[in-house]
Design an enzyme around this catalytic site. Structure first.
Site, PDB file in Angstrom:
ATOM      1  N   ASP A 171       2.460   3.496   2.801  1.00 32.47           N
ATOM      2  CA  ASP A 171       1.419   4.460   2.451  1.00 32.47           C
ATOM      3  C   ASP A 171       1.962   5.684   1.723  1.00 32.47           C
ATOM      4  OD1 ASP A 171      -1.116   5.422   2.147  1.00 32.47           O
ATOM      5  OD2 ASP A 171      -1.498   5.830   4.258  1.00 32.47           O
ATOM      6  N   HIS A 215       0.846  -1.199   0.000  1.00 31.51           N
ATOM      7  CA  HIS A 215       0.000   0.000   0.000  1.00 31.51           C
ATOM      8  C   HIS A 215       0.879   1.245   0.000  1.00 31.51           C
ATOM      9  CE1 HIS A 215      -3.980   1.953   1.107  1.00 31.51           C
ATOM     10  NE2 HIS A 215      -3.110   2.954   1.215  1.00 31.51           N
ATOM     11  N   HIS A 224      -9.650   1.712   0.235  1.00 25.70           N
ATOM     12  CA  HIS A 224      -9.427   2.524   1.424  1.00 25.70           C
ATOM     13  C   HIS A 224     -10.735   2.514   2.211  1.00 25.70           C
ATOM     14  CE1 HIS A 224      -5.946   3.937  -0.739  1.00 25.70           C
ATOM     15  NE2 HIS A 224      -5.652   4.852   0.171  1.00 25.70           N
ATOM     16  N   GLU A 244     -11.175   4.864   6.929  1.00 25.15           N
ATOM     17  CA  GLU A 244      -9.968   5.555   7.416  1.00 25.15           C
ATOM     18  C   GLU A 244     -10.405   6.842   8.105  1.00 25.15           C
ATOM     19  OE1 GLU A 244      -5.589   7.164   5.958  1.00 25.15           O
ATOM     20  OE2 GLU A 244      -7.128   6.770   4.463  1.00 25.15           O
ATOM     21  N   GLN A 266      -9.631   9.118  -5.381  1.00 26.49           N
ATOM     22  CA  GLN A 266      -9.336   9.882  -4.161  1.00 26.49           C
ATOM     23  C   GLN A 266     -10.490  10.795  -3.741  1.00 26.49           C
ATOM     24  OE1 GLN A 266      -6.029  10.418  -1.962  1.00 26.49           O
ATOM     25  NE2 GLN A 266      -8.025  10.599  -1.025  1.00 26.49           N
ATOM     26  N   HIS A 284       1.271   5.272  -2.335  1.00 19.94           N
ATOM     27  CA  HIS A 284       0.749   6.181  -3.348  1.00 19.94           C
ATOM     28  C   HIS A 284       1.936   6.772  -4.102  1.00 19.94           C
ATOM     29  CE1 HIS A 284      -3.500   6.354  -1.789  1.00 19.94           C
ATOM     30  NE2 HIS A 284      -2.869   5.888  -0.722  1.00 19.94           N
TER      31      HIS A 284
END
Length: 420
Positions: free
Chosen positions: A305, A53, A206, A209, A148, A55
């Site tokens: 992350d 995981h 996701h 969170e 996102q 980005h």
């Protein structure tokens, strides 16, 4: 005659040192006449590190176009939305190439990267598709189509997700807790599953969170996984709200997660600083119920992350650093737990990514990491640079071990930070 003999390796869970032989890029039985010998002197050897995981499209953008002053998740999302407007394929490639080299130096050979697809031009996705081919044979990339700004809450979100899959995304993502309503969040999960099922892809969402204990979309993920028969192909990432659930609900939920065969990914670096921002005390740690999930037989992996982006200004792409932090905020400091942490950045994420040809075994690919440490606990404690990284039996990264010296009352002596 074997091509290479790695002498004196210490494997996780194996008390005695072993020799590892390599021929034609695969592990073979050691013979008496290797072409080359590398003496590891008892150093720990693990399979390649696996990043489940990250980005990559956002790495090295910290402070662009402005800092995340509050340090919160939602300000980070707002800052990133501004930065997306200035993205170009070359910009994304330049930053991700740099961090991918950092990851390889750390021993990472498999990466699942979430890529923001809330951009009508899908510039970041196009860049990562190009990089996936460029890095093949060194670092294997899985690309998650990640909305996102949401699927239903972003204009044209569903069409962009479908376009991302058509352009080569490997995994379907989502962010249900960011949708406008609970109902939209449920619908976005169902959309992601339907899209993945249609194209034979995996799902990595996701999920929850947030510190809000009313965010309960992971139960929707478990239900969809069971109903669609997708056990083992679905990952719920973050699920930090689970730490705030009542015990009775969490008990039932965890058993449904185990029944569904969900993989879970925790991201202790980001969530330790992003969550709990509205708490006045005690401040929550931003962590899901790792121990309870593992006790129920759920596969839990550790992700890094972010690397220097609007959500997390630190990091170097090393999964061992994330595992080190989890040891503290997750109370995973027992002897067996420290060994388990290393598996959470190797074999556990390998299972989540569905890696079929992975692990140190006869006939398997000679892909490995040599840690400049003699045990899992020491590798976590010292966080040393990797001594060597091998792919197909060839060294693709190496580090000259640093040597520290002190002058103690006029006498110079070496310090290695290891108890005698």
């Amino acid at each position: 005659m074997s091509d290479l003999l790695l002498r004196g390796a210490r494997l996780p869970g194996v008390p005695e040192l072993v020799d590892l032989a390599v021929q034609d890029g695969r592990f073979v039985e050691p013979d008496g006449s290797p072409a080359q010998v590398l003496d590891l002197a008892g150093r720990l050897v693990t399979p390649p590190l696996v990043e489940p995981h990250i980005h990559l499209d956002a790495v090295l953008t910290v402070g662009q176009p402005r800092p995340n002053v509050s340090g919160s998740l939602f300000e980070g999302i707002a800052v990133w939305a501004e930065r997306v407007a200035t993205l170009s394929v070359d910009d994304v490639l330049a930053r991700t190439r740099q961090v991918l080299r950092w990851q390889l130096a750390h021993g990472v050979q498999h990466v699942r990267t979430h890529v923001d697809v809330c951009d009508p031009e899908l510039r970041a996705l196009r860049a990562l598709v190009e990089l996936r081919e460029e890095a093949r044979g060194l670092v294997d990339l899985q690309i998650v189509a990640f909305p996102q700004q949401g699927v239903l809450g972003f204009a044209g979100g569903e069409a962009l997700m479908r376009k991302a899959v058509a352009l080569g995304a490997d995994v379907v993502g989502g962010i249900p807790h960011y949708e406008l309503t609970r109902e939209d969040g449920v619908a976005s999960v169902q959309f992601a599953f339907a899209l993945a099922e249609e194209h034979g892809l995996r799902v990595d969402i996701h999920c929850d969170e947030t510190d809000d204990d009313h965010a309960r979309f992971v139960e929707v993920m478990a239900a969809e996984t069971i109903k669609r028969g997708m056990s083992g192909r679905v990952t719920a990432s973050h699920t930090t709200a689970m730490g705030s659930y009542g015990a009775a609900y969490a008990y039932r939920l965890i058993r449904n997660i185990a029944r569904a065969g969900l993989h879970m990914t925790v991201n202790p670096l980001d969530n330790a600083v992003l969550q709990g921002r509205f708490d006045t005390g005690p401040v929550r740690r931003g962590l899901t119920r790792v121990k309870e999930l593992q006790a129920a037989g759920v596969n839990v992996a550790v992700g890094h992350d972010s690397v220097m982006d609007p959500w997390y200004p630190l990091g170097s792409g090393d999964p061992m650093q994330a595992a080190f932090v989890l040891a503290h905020i997750g109370h995973l400091s027992g002897d067996e737990e420290l060994r388990r942490l290393v598996s959470m950045v190797t074999t556990a994420p390998a299972a989540a990514l569905g890696l079929a040809d992975y692990g140190i075994r006869l006939g398997g690919p000679a892909d490995l990491v040599v840690h400049d440490a003699t045990s899992e606990a020491e590798a976590l404690r010292l966080q040393p640079r990797r001594f060597a990284v091998l792919r197909d039996g060839k060294v693709v990264a190496r580090t000259e071990p640093a040597q520290s010296r002190v002058v103690w009352h006029g006498d110079e002596e070496a310090v290695d930070f290891r108890p005698r």
